[in-house]
Design an enzyme around this catalytic site. Structure first.
Site, PDB file in Angstrom:
ATOM      1  CG  ASP A 113      -6.574   3.077  -1.257  1.00  0.00           C
ATOM      2  OD1 ASP A 113      -5.473   2.651  -1.653  1.00  0.00           O
ATOM      3  OD2 ASP A 113      -7.072   2.469  -0.310  1.00  0.00           O
ATOM      4  CG  HIS A 149      -4.832   1.003   3.467  1.00  0.00           C
ATOM      5  ND1 HIS A 149      -4.035   0.415   2.787  1.00  0.00           N
ATOM      6  CD2 HIS A 149      -5.785   1.519   2.923  1.00  0.00           C
ATOM      7  CE1 HIS A 149      -4.486   0.265   1.635  1.00  0.00           C
ATOM      8  NE2 HIS A 149      -5.557   1.087   1.718  1.00  0.00           N
ATOM      9  CG  ASN A 157     -15.892   6.148  10.907  1.00  0.00           C
ATOM     10  OD1 ASN A 157     -15.902   6.954  12.028  1.00  0.00           O
ATOM     11  ND2 ASN A 157     -15.812   6.756   9.975  1.00  0.00           N
ATOM     12  CG  ASN A 208     -21.019  -6.273   7.954  1.00  0.00           C
ATOM     13  OD1 ASN A 208     -19.996  -5.658   7.799  1.00  0.00           O
ATOM     14  ND2 ASN A 208     -21.178  -7.395   8.696  1.00  0.00           N
ATOM     15  CB  CYS A 227      -0.943  -0.040   1.039  1.00  0.00           C
ATOM     16  SG  CYS A 227      -0.270   0.171   2.913  1.00  0.00           S
ATOM     17  CG  ASP A 234     -17.193  -3.728   5.938  1.00  0.00           C
ATOM     18  OD1 ASP A 234     -17.098  -5.020   5.935  1.00  0.00           O
ATOM     19  OD2 ASP A 234     -18.104  -3.055   5.805  1.00  0.00           O
TER      20      ASP A 234
END
Length: 722
Positions: free
Chosen positions: A362, A337, A402, A312, A279, A308
């Site tokens: 990204d 990241h 988050n 969800n 990354c 994720d």
């Protein structure tokens, strides 16, 4: 240049490039920024009669130039040039007052509009019935003028985010944050050609070259294309990702210290992907391309970054009864990241400028977005407000900073016990280099509201509601958005087999923490303490499993280093302290290509085996120290000497030792030096002579590798005078 009806054309490259802030790139090629005038002098073989003669000029880019697409512009002196009624991005030419038409000397002031597509242009002129090519030139974005969508009003920020060729990228984990010097080198030789070729190799150009070149007027579009092209997950990209242990056929991602070597290698190999990247390498290379093109850009690191996969906003992590982390979930929490932020307007989201400013882009290939491995641009304002129904890719980036983390114990009978839910860990210490200094700037509050506040929880609930009830799901992993959304909700809502609710957990609380006895460093034993305390007023006997695993920085376990099992008694009002020793001889072979180990304990109450406790700690190992000093007169084109010193800290001979030096403006590409074997506790001292070829503040970067250690880095800054 002799041109029949012209006797000469002067492009004033040095003056124009200096005024357009592109002279750092080259003074041999004409490189201008859109929305800003440049000067061109024509000397005609005969007088130019202003009232009668017409000079018509044409600027074209791409293989299918079109006035209606803004990739072909006809303009002239005087401006009586017939053009399409729907012509876009019309250029302008004016005669400078110091022109002398009566002697055939025309000093032209030419202005490409602020919405012209960036790219490589051909400029030609027609006088009477003859047309001649005048020049090739490159047009870039212009953050110095308000009409350009990339306009950045602060000069200090423009200098940092467009003009600075050196920077820092933050890595590490937990509370350990380590800056790594990175050479962006956006103004190195042939960077314009390399970056323009990068745009031409993107898949959208293959499908519709005319529309693709036309869309290069828009930094939103261009940044999205660059994001896709930095990785090679789709055809033609620059860097191949590799998160394994085998880097044969290429170089480990940790080898790289700058972008230019990678970009040049891709270009000179006829666009074969460079091996390998992770990354921070993807982000570093993208930042270089964005700055070259004129889009203000900075590299950003998110610590405890969630990936994720099922959309969800929850990351599920599973451990077995010994504390060994399992690979059951494709979700993960990365130690860190790295992505970039680009600065631009977002009128596609709101006309009032609400979403203008920094946008996450990204280039690391994680998930597909509109069927291509890219991500963004994603408005920081949209992330902060939880507006997961907006483009591009807000749900994915929102989750990275988050998501809630749920920890499960996978018992031997197949049942799963939810140990705890953590709403605060993901998205910590979001960092970038400060403007004008090497200090770390924490920008977490631009992504999320303070953890633990009602505002943060309300935004999280709002984001989930937008996902459940919104009309779009921008990212997908195949199939329709509706189907993927349905699958995500089913996974979130279904009851897992034999899942135990929190009410079935024990009432007495156990406090578990890890403490470092000494700084964890490669080459030395790792020493920690496990400290357990309880609010119970009766003695308890526990079975304690302690597992040590090698972890990728992406949060995935890749090797079991050691496991301990013991019984210990915890007395009321007392702490139970258990030493944890991981010898270098034990972990060495696992950790050559990794910096992180995970230490997990599962504690079972032997009187009530339903009472199970779990705690996990990530340990980031630092590299042994290496030093560099520079001596000599710090002047361009004069010899300087770098001295590198490294001591072997382990009781084994280091073999295959290689020292790599690099630094834009100081060396051309990378300079490798093979060193003799280094005996235990011996020191190597290497002197390397180099000749700076650019003035200004420059960074000299050092990388040392051998059999026992990979890619130990350091750097120093030198100010090169004219």
């Amino acid at each position: 240049m002799s041109l029949d009806w012209f006797t000469e054309v002067e492009l004033h490259r040095e003056t124009n490039n200096k005024e357009h802030r592109t002279s750092e790139i080259s003074v041999e090629e004409l490189i201008v920024r859109r929305g800003q005038s440049f000067k061109l002098t024509l000397k005609l073989a005969q007088p130019f009669k202003s009232g009668f003669d017409q000079l018509t000029m044409t600027a074209e880019t791409g293989n299918y130039p079109s006035e209606d697409l803004g990739t072909r512009s006809r303009f002239g002196v005087p401006d009586k040039v017939p053009r399409s009624a729907s012509a876009k991005a019309v250029w302008k030419a004016e005669l400078h007052k110091s022109s002398s038409p009566e002697t055939g000397i025309l000093i032209l002031i030419i202005t490409p509009p602020a919405d012209t597509p960036i790219g490589e242009y051909k400029l030609s002129a027609r006088h009477k019935d003859k047309e001649k090519k005048l020049a090739n030139l490159s047009v870039l974005f212009n953050p110095w003028i308000p009409d350009d969508w990339v306009f950045m009003p602060n000069e200090a920020e423009r200098q940092e985010y467009v003009m600075n060729e050196q920077g820092l990228i933050y890595r590490g984990g937990g509370s350990f944050i380590s800056p790594m010097s990175w050479d962006f080198g956006q103004f190195e030789k042939d960077m314009v050609k390399i970056c323009m070729k990068l745009l031409d190799k993107n898949i959208k150009h293959w499908l519709n070259p005319a529309d693709d070149v036309s869309a290069r007027c828009n930094p939103i579009y261009v940044s999205r294309v660059v994001s896709a092209m930095i990785n090679s997950a789709d055809e033609g990209g620059i860097l191949m990702g590799n998160w394994g242990n085998d880097f044969s056929g290429g170089l480990a991602p940790t080898h790289w210290s700058g972008s230019y070597v990678i970009l040049k290698k891709w270009y000179e190999s006829y666009y074969q992907p460079v091996k390998f990247g992770q990354c921070w390498v993807f982000a570093g290379v993208m930042c270089s391309v964005m700055r070259l093109l004129g889009i203000p850009c900075r590299v950003v690191t998110n610590f405890q970054s969630a990936h994720d996969t099922n959309k969800n906003l929850t990351i599920d992590t599973y451990f077995d009864s010994k504390g060994v982390k399992k690979k059951e979930s494709s979700d993960s929490i990365w130690n860190f990241h790295v992505w970039v932020e680009g600065w631009m307007k977002r009128p596609d989201l709101a006309e009032d400028g609400k979403y203008d400013g920094w946008q996450v882009v990204d280039p690391t290939p994680q998930e597909r977005s509109e069927d291509i491995f890219c991500c963004g641009p994603t408005s920081l304002v949209a992330i902060l407000n939880g507006e997961t129904d907006l483009k591009y890719d807000v749900p994915f980036v929102f989750a990275e900073v988050n998501a809630d983390s749920v920890y499960w114990l996978d018992k031997s009978d197949g049942s799963k016990v939810k140990i705890f839910t953590d709403t605060k860990t993901v998205g910590q210490n979001i960092s970038t280099k400060s403007v004008g200094s090497n200090k770390r700037m924490d920008i977490t509050d631009t992504y999320k509201h303070k953890e633990g506040t009602a505002k943060e929880r309300n935004v999280f609930k709002y984001a989930i509601d937008k996902l459940e009830n919104g009309t779009m799901l921008p990212r997908n992993i195949g199939g329709t958005a509706a189907r993927v959304m349905s699958e995500a909700l089913e996974m979130n809502d279904e009851t897992r087999p034999n899942e135990r609710t929190p009410s079935s957990l024990p009432q007495s609380q156990l406090l578990i923490r890890f403490e470092e006895v000494s700084k964890p460093e490669k080459g030395k034993d790792v020493n920690l303490k496990l400290i357990v305390s309880s609010d119970s007023n009766i003695p308890k006997t526990f079975s304690i499993n302690i597992s040590v695993q090698r972890m990728m920085y992406t949060g995935q376990p890749t090797g079991n280093i050691q496991t301990e099992v013991m019984e210990q008694k915890l007395l009321p009002g007392k702490d139970l302290t258990i030493p944890i020793l991981v010898p270098f001889s034990t972990y060495h072979k696992y950790m050559i290509h990794s910096q992180t180990m995970s230490i997990t304990t599962v504690i079972t109450d032997l009187r009530n085996k339903e009472n199970v406790y779990l705690a996990s700690n990530r340990v980031v190992l630092t590299n042994p120290p290496i030093s560099i000093t520079v001596s000599g007169v710090s002047r361009v084109n004069q010899e300087m000497t770098a001295e590198v010193v490294f001591m072997n800290p382990v009781n084994e001979t280091l073999r295959n030792c290689i020292l790599t030096l690099s630094g834009c403006g100081l060396l051309i590409g990378e300079e490798n030096t093979e060193l003799p074997n280094l005996l235990p506790n011996n020191r190597v001292r290497v002197k390397i002579v180099f000749v700076p070829h650019k003035i200004g503040e420059r960074t000299l970067l050092v990388n040392f590798s051998c059999t026992a250690f990979r890619d130990i880095k350091t750097s120093c800054t030198v100010n090169i005078k004219p």
